[in-house]
Scaffold this active site. Sequence first.
Site, PDB file in Angstrom:
ATOM      1  N   TYR A  89     -12.194  13.256  -9.322  1.00 44.39           N
ATOM      2  CA  TYR A  89     -10.948  12.520  -9.330  1.00 44.39           C
ATOM      3  C   TYR A  89     -10.291  12.279 -10.737  1.00 44.39           C
ATOM      4  O   TYR A  89      -8.994  12.203 -10.809  1.00 44.39           O
ATOM      5  CB  TYR A  89     -11.324  11.101  -8.430  1.00 44.39           C
ATOM      6  CG  TYR A  89     -10.217   9.798  -8.720  1.00 44.39           C
ATOM      7  CD1 TYR A  89      -9.262  10.069  -7.862  1.00 44.39           C
ATOM      8  CD2 TYR A  89     -10.094   9.205  -9.606  1.00 44.39           C
ATOM      9  CE1 TYR A  89      -8.262   9.179  -7.547  1.00 44.39           C
ATOM     10  CE2 TYR A  89      -9.024   8.048  -9.637  1.00 44.39           C
ATOM     11  CZ  TYR A  89      -8.100   8.104  -8.414  1.00 44.39           C
ATOM     12  OH  TYR A  89      -7.108   7.240  -8.326  1.00 44.39           O
TER      13      TYR A  89
ATOM     14  N   THR B 211       4.585   8.024  -1.245  1.00 45.09           N
ATOM     15  CA  THR B 211       3.621   8.636  -0.641  1.00 45.09           C
ATOM     16  C   THR B 211       2.543   7.611  -0.644  1.00 45.09           C
ATOM     17  O   THR B 211       2.420   6.698  -1.220  1.00 45.09           O
ATOM     18  CB  THR B 211       3.305   9.975  -1.170  1.00 45.09           C
ATOM     19  OG1 THR B 211       2.972   9.652  -2.515  1.00 45.09           O
ATOM     20  CG2 THR B 211       4.322  10.633  -1.203  1.00 45.09           C
TER      21      THR B 211
ATOM     22  N   ALA C 155       1.738   5.463   1.856  1.00 39.24           N
ATOM     23  CA  ALA C 155       2.195   4.082   2.193  1.00 39.24           C
ATOM     24  C   ALA C 155       1.761   3.811   3.637  1.00 39.24           C
ATOM     25  O   ALA C 155       2.603   3.735   4.402  1.00 39.24           O
ATOM     26  CB  ALA C 155       3.433   3.834   2.011  1.00 39.24           C
TER      27      ALA C 155
END
Length: 283
Positions: A194, A27, A29
């Site tokens: 985050y 994922t 990419a």
Amino acid sequence: MPKIPNPDAASLLREPLPLRGRTALVTGASRRGGIGYAVARRLAAYGASVHLHHHVPHDAAQPWGADPDGPRAVAEGVREALGDPSAAVFHGPGDLSDPAAPAELVTTAAEALGGRLDILVANHALSGGDGPLDTIDAGMLDAHWAVDARSVILLVQAYARLRAALPERTPGGRVVMMTSGQDIAGGMPQEIAYALAKGALASATRSLATSLADLLVTVNTVNPGPVDTDYLDGEVYEEIAGMFPAGRWGMPDDPARLIAWLATDEAEWITGEVINSEGGFRR
């Protein structure tokens, strides 16, 4: 239970294509300057067939922008690295902030790859829209949680269900998640949302590894440290480079080599670990 003997000399020779016949979903990419691209190239070079996930609108909204030549160019760059001519590269979009998207992506990838998915590398993340404790709000927290943590857990869930449908204890199952430096000295006080979401993945690693152990799937999490993915330059870039003993930033292929190795049979005895790949970075 019989003991496993030491390998003979012939079996110690490294297989040049250790992932031949294996399949992988990577994922995040979507840019040739990113870690996901480097990971996909390494997996392909080791012989795996690969499905690339991308979400171009996310990159387009960032200061560095989307790949100028689009997802097809990214896929072509991975295809050029294929070590096994019988392997293949596929790609497709997905907004993983949608709760239904992770399961849909796993299904799409498995169908493209011939019905089986061996390796899941959850590399995607939400960039921006964050701040220190005094400035974050519920929207920031929810956005990062949805993309950086919830979607990864849902991807692992869908992957595990797929593996459970295979013949009992099929070997070669691998999950690699990505965290950050939130648990190392200093933490990430300017990116609370985050750090919270990525910290959740680090904390969940062992629990997920235990959950998937009966499927012969290893689960590990990699902290790649500061990596040059074309998001910074100038004096700050040089300052950070000086914080590495090697005098340079990590490059995308630095964590990619570790992640690709974790996908091989050589790493089958490593699971439930959070591994730092920071090149001795001095905070």
